[in-house]
Design an enzyme around this catalytic site. Structure first.
Site, mmCIF file in Angstrom:
data_model
loop_
_atom_site.group_PDB
_atom_site.id
_atom_site.type_symbol
_atom_site.label_atom_id
_atom_site.label_comp_id
_atom_site.label_asym_id
_atom_site.label_seq_id
_atom_site.Cartn_x
_atom_site.Cartn_y
_atom_site.Cartn_z
ATOM 1 C CG ASP A 35 -2.182 -0.748 1.051
ATOM 2 O OD1 ASP A 35 -2.460 -1.143 -0.088
ATOM 3 O OD2 ASP A 35 -2.903 -0.963 2.043
ATOM 4 C CE LYS A 57 -7.182 0.731 -1.878
ATOM 5 N NZ LYS A 57 -8.347 -0.120 -1.606
ATOM 6 C CG MET A 172 -8.217 7.013 6.349
ATOM 7 S SD MET A 172 -8.948 5.525 5.630
ATOM 8 C CE MET A 172 -10.136 5.061 6.898
#
Length: 506
Positions: A35, A57, A172
């Site tokens: 990741d 991502k 996030m």
């Protein structure tokens, strides 16, 4: 026969927070699928032959969709591969590990979950913020700040969550910060509640913004605070002044380019990282075999029993000499009666790996001091071997010859420009991303200037930290302005020199 997939937590940022089990499976991996938030240095634990596939991502920037990542995991496992799916933080804390494990189960493929240190705990800890504390918080909750946009409506029960637990940690959530804080205040959390954002938690470029629930969104926008970051709400934030430890390290906030070879860089990097620096390993030189194809060194090895002294002027020289000795089926016993001298403590330590102790090590680590240390031990009739780099200075053999010794200087290795790093170096300089450059030899200085194609005047804002006076003199002759020199000519001395300089700057 099917392989296996290890859904592995990479930890919150600092690669050293990977679990032992995580490292163990990486060392056996055939394929690593990793990741955006996983530190690239983790990939160094995998075998050189392992296939490494980036599927990172970021907001509005997906290398592969989640469905395609799952298809990739299944395909590689069906090829019989050992697959490590390396995920930032913990795979089951907003890491979509549940989706991937269910898909593997449905495909009839074996998998294993390897937990990681979640940023929900790791990032606050590195910012000096405990998520629980006997005096301030008995409970905490971890909440997504970025819900699935296809869900239609939020599954977060703001009316209950806002006041249900002492500490709230949102992951996030930078983009949605105004909405999150509005919901908290609207449902009973006081606007005066301490709050903090921690960006790139546990990494050397960590940033922390402390405010309150009522004004943190405005302050974050004003200073352009960006993701990835953890948002912490609760009285525990007020404990930070007494618990700061990471961002108070002496070199915190400093970006240092380490120009040593790949094999030698980690020792200095680790020392500087322990002091809080962000290190970029950009070798400007690499070690290659001698240009004469070992002809001189092979001749000397064949005649080794006739030498009175063997003098080593670097750890590279030690390793190159003994590799060649072993190539001929011989070992340390071949040195026979020869006494050994080493230019410094690191070189002397390198000899101990071959069961040998240096007879002479000077107090200061340069050729002039080594010659002075040797003088009382020489009668002027000795035969001396110096296996070293082709590019080394002639001061030592010239001095010994003046005293009557017969000196054979043999190429044990060469140092050449690491041309493969030229583009990286130019990019770092163009972005003004380097504060300090460490140089441990004159050849490293020359190669830095050649690879970067920079004029000395272009480097006026960068400090060059030199391991000793010879290297510093090369910097001065090149026209470099900001130079600091270690008082002890070792890697530990170089780290100490940079620390002292930074403290004075502060």
């Amino acid at each position: 026969m099917n392989g296996i997939v290890y859904l592995t937590g990479a930890g919150p940022g600092d690669y050293r927070l990977l679990t032992l089990r995580g490292r163990e499976v990486l060392e056996r991996a055939d394929v690593v699928i990793y990741d955006y938030l996983a530190d690239p240095r983790l990939l160094e634990f995998a075998p050189p032959t392992a296939e490494k596939i980036y599927v990172g991502k970021k907001a509005a920037d997906h290398t592969l969709s989640q469905d395609k990542i799952i298809d990739l995991l299944i395909a590689k496992a069906k090829e019989g591969k050992i697959v490590v799916r390396l995920k930032g933080g913990d795979p089951f804390v907003f890491g979509r590990g549940g989706e991937e494990s269910r898909a593997l189960h449905d495909a009839g493929l074996p998998f294993e979950i390897i937990p990681g240190v979640t940023s929900a705990i790791g990032a606050p800890a590195y910012a000096g913020i405990p998520v629980t504390d006997r005096t301030a918080a008995s409970s905490f909750a971890v909440v997504t700040g970025h819900e699935d946009p296809t869900k239609g409506q939020s599954s977060i029960h703001w009316d209950k969550l806002a006041t249900a637990v002492d500490t709230l940690v949102f992951l996030m959530g930078v983009h949605n910060l105004p909405s999150i804080t509005q919901q908290l205040v609207a449902h009973g959390r006081p606007a005066t509640t301490p709050a903090a954002l921690v960006r790139w938690g546990t990494k050397a470029d960590q940033e922390t913004l402390v405010a309150t629930v009522g004004d943190i969104a405005e302050k974050a926008a004003a200073c352009h605070f960006k993701a990835p970051a953890v948002f912490i709400v609760g009285d525990v934030v007020a404990l930070r002044p007494s618990m700061q430890w990471f961002d108070t390290k002496p070199l915190f906030g400093l970006t240092i380019a380490v120009t040593r070879t790949h094999a030698q860089a980690p020792d200095l990097t680790h020392r500087l990282e322990e002091l809080g620096a962000r290190c970029l390993e950009v070798p400007t030189i690499r070690i290659t075999p001698p240009t004469d194809g070992y002809q001189a060194l092979d001749t000397a090895i064949a005649d080794l029993e006739h030498y009175d002294w063997v003098i080593f002027t670097s750890t590279n020289g030690v390793d190159a000499f003994f590799r060649r000795l072993q190539h001929h089926g011989r070992d340390s016993r071949a040195l026979g009666r020869a006494k050994l001298a080493a230019i410094g403590s690191a070189t002397a330590k390198a000899l101990t790996a071959y069961g040998l102790q240096a007879d002479v090590v000077p107090g200061a680590y340069c050729a002039e001091d080594l010659a002075a240390a040797l003088e009382p031990h020489l009668s002027g009739k000795e035969r001396i071997l110096i296996p070293r780099a082709k590019e080394a200075r002639s001061v030592l053999p010239d001095t010994l010859r003046r005293w009557g010794a017969v000196v054979d200087v043999c190429q044990a290795y060469c140092t050449v420009e690491a041309s493969e790093n030229g583009a990286v170096l130019k990019d770092l300089l163009a972005r003004q991303a380097i504060d300090v450059v460490t140089v441990t030899s004159s050849s490293a200085v020359r190669s830095f200037l050649s690879l970067s194609q920079a004029q000395a005047s272009d480097l006026d804002d960068i400090t060059f930290a030199c391991i000793g006076p010879i290297t510093a003199r090369t910097c001065q002759e090149a026209g470099l302005k900001k130079i600091v020199t270690a008082q002890t000519y070792t890697i530990a001395g170089l780290a100490e020199c940079i620390t002292d300089w930074r403290i004075k700057q502060s």
